[in-house]
Design a protein around this motif. Structure first.
Motif, mmCIF file in Angstrom:
data_model
loop_
_atom_site.group_PDB
_atom_site.id
_atom_site.type_symbol
_atom_site.label_atom_id
_atom_site.label_comp_id
_atom_site.label_asym_id
_atom_site.label_seq_id
_atom_site.Cartn_x
_atom_site.Cartn_y
_atom_site.Cartn_z
ATOM 1 N N THR A 65 4.068 42.944 -2.320
ATOM 2 C CA THR A 65 3.605 42.830 -0.935
ATOM 3 C C THR A 65 2.106 43.090 -0.882
ATOM 4 O OG1 THR A 65 4.166 45.138 -0.490
ATOM 5 C CG2 THR A 65 5.803 43.480 0.110
ATOM 6 N N TRP A 66 1.480 42.434 0.104
ATOM 7 C CA TRP A 66 0.051 42.595 0.348
ATOM 8 C C TRP A 66 -0.164 42.991 1.806
ATOM 9 C CZ3 TRP A 66 2.212 38.918 -2.675
ATOM 10 C CH2 TRP A 66 1.695 38.703 -3.959
ATOM 11 N N THR A 93 2.263 47.025 -3.194
ATOM 12 C CA THR A 93 3.310 47.539 -4.080
ATOM 13 C C THR A 93 3.968 46.409 -4.858
ATOM 14 O OG1 THR A 93 5.303 48.943 -4.150
ATOM 15 C CG2 THR A 93 5.127 47.401 -2.324
ATOM 16 N N HIS A 94 4.482 46.754 -6.018
ATOM 17 C CA HIS A 94 5.385 45.896 -6.766
ATOM 18 C C HIS A 94 6.651 46.697 -7.002
ATOM 19 C CE1 HIS A 94 7.427 44.455 -10.404
ATOM 20 N NE2 HIS A 94 6.987 43.260 -10.050
ATOM 21 N N LEU A 114 14.579 36.706 1.989
ATOM 22 C CA LEU A 114 13.205 36.783 2.462
ATOM 23 C C LEU A 114 12.918 38.005 3.324
ATOM 24 C CD1 LEU A 114 12.705 33.011 3.344
ATOM 25 C CD2 LEU A 114 12.186 34.198 1.217
ATOM 26 N N GLU A 115 13.870 38.913 3.468
ATOM 27 C CA GLU A 115 13.648 40.087 4.286
ATOM 28 C C GLU A 115 13.234 41.276 3.436
ATOM 29 O OE1 GLU A 115 17.107 40.948 6.505
ATOM 30 O OE2 GLU A 115 16.968 39.176 7.779
ATOM 31 N N LEU A 116 12.422 42.175 4.017
ATOM 32 C CA LEU A 116 12.129 43.458 3.394
ATOM 33 C C LEU A 116 13.152 44.450 3.951
ATOM 34 C CD1 LEU A 116 8.230 43.669 3.455
ATOM 35 C CD2 LEU A 116 9.731 42.484 1.877
ATOM 36 N N PRO A 127 11.232 52.278 2.754
ATOM 37 C CA PRO A 127 11.105 52.571 4.183
ATOM 38 C C PRO A 127 9.872 53.407 4.511
ATOM 39 C CG PRO A 127 12.985 53.741 3.208
ATOM 40 C CD PRO A 127 12.514 52.754 2.197
ATOM 41 N N TRP A 128 9.451 54.261 3.574
ATOM 42 C CA TRP A 128 8.232 55.058 3.794
ATOM 43 C C TRP A 128 7.021 54.137 3.930
ATOM 44 C CZ3 TRP A 128 3.495 55.896 1.552
ATOM 45 C CH2 TRP A 128 2.812 57.071 1.873
ATOM 46 N N LEU A 129 6.908 53.133 3.071
ATOM 47 C CA LEU A 129 5.778 52.205 3.120
ATOM 48 C C LEU A 129 5.820 51.328 4.371
ATOM 49 C CD1 LEU A 129 5.631 51.115 -0.627
ATOM 50 C CD2 LEU A 129 3.806 52.281 0.623
ATOM 51 N N ILE A 130 7.011 50.832 4.702
ATOM 52 C CA ILE A 130 7.139 49.964 5.869
ATOM 53 C C ILE A 130 6.692 50.690 7.132
ATOM 54 C CG2 ILE A 130 8.829 48.816 7.372
ATOM 55 C CD1 ILE A 130 10.330 48.011 4.823
ATOM 56 N N GLY A 131 6.926 52.002 7.177
ATOM 57 C CA GLY A 131 6.540 52.779 8.345
ATOM 58 C C GLY A 131 5.058 53.102 8.407
#
Length: 248
Positions: free
Chosen positions: A218-219, A226-227, A90-92, A175-179
């Motif tokens: 993710t939303w 993204t998918h 369940l983690e990104l 990691p680019w998106l998470i940031g």
């Protein structure tokens, strides 16, 4: 030199040889010089190479097996094991952290990047009803010299406009998106598959080899972001989930 001093010197030499054998084999495995599946020299070969007792060699190989670096097979010898990673379902998580936790150097290689108008398949993957532009990415994550995971990703430019100008050559998209984008919801799908020729070629495995596939959407505030689909060689990856009992 008395007998006690002589025995102490012999013990020191044995320890030194034991550590040297450990260090030499570990370095060849972690550097990628000996790839997963490579046969370690037989005990008698190592005994001759290092001019030591078979007991010293056996002790070193046993320690390497306990550390999970090699696999000892009765009557066949010892072989380099493919590093096995564990990831929380369940983690990104960042694959770089996953690889470095194995004690291996990490590298990402972008294979393909396309910017285009979304088609019906793209919208189905993203869970989006409206037309728009997307970025399609394919890349490889490496652990040492070996491919660790194949990544195939769609990014919805309606949610992340700046991704249209990013080449993703120096950093993977995750990691680019998470940031940059605060995600509010995620969905995981996990399944098994047999590697087709394209996946087998990318991951350097045999066609038909078992693979573990993790798909994630993710939303952010109900907007699809993204998918992504990660494909791992099945023998190198384990998914872990921990739960607590619900109340009521």
């Amino acid at each position: 030199m008395n007998m006690a001093e002589t025995m102490g010197l012999e013990d020191s030499e044995t320890i030194s040889l034991h550590q040297r054998i450990l260090s030499d084999i570990r370095e060849k495995i972690l550097s990628g010089a000996w790839a997963p599946g490579h046969r370690i020299p037989f005990e008698h070969e190592l005994t001759a190479e290092y001019r030591c007792s078979r007991m010293t060699v056996n002790k070193a190989l046993s320690q390497l097996a306990k550390a999970g670096l090699i696999e000892r097979r009765r009557r066949s010898g010892s072989f380099v094991r493919r590093p096995q990673s564990q990831a929380a379902v369940l983690e990104l998580h960042d694959i770089r952290i996953e690889v470095e936790a194995l004690g291996l150097p990490y590298r990402y290689e972008r294979l393909e990047r396309l910017k285009r108008r979304s088609n019906a398949e793209d919208r189905a993957l993203l869970g989006s009803s409206g037309a728009g532009s997307v970025v399609w990415l394919e890349g490889l994550h490496f652990a040492g010299e070996r491919p660790f995971a194949l990544e195939q990703r769609l990014i919805n430019l309606s949610a992340v406009l700046e991704a249209g100008d990013e080449e993703f050559l120096e950093i993977a998209a995750g990691p680019w998106l998470i940031g940059r984008v605060p995600w509010s919801e995620a969905e995981h799908r996990i399944r098994a598959m047999a590697a087709d020729e394209a996946i087998a070629d990318a991951l350097d495995i045999d066609p038909g080899a078992p693979c573990l596939v993790v798909e994630r959407r993710t939303w952010s505030a109900e907007h699809p972001v993204t998918h992504v689909r990660f494909v791992y060689p099945a023998e190198s990856h384990t998914l872990v989930a921990r739960f607590t009992p619900s109340q009521g």
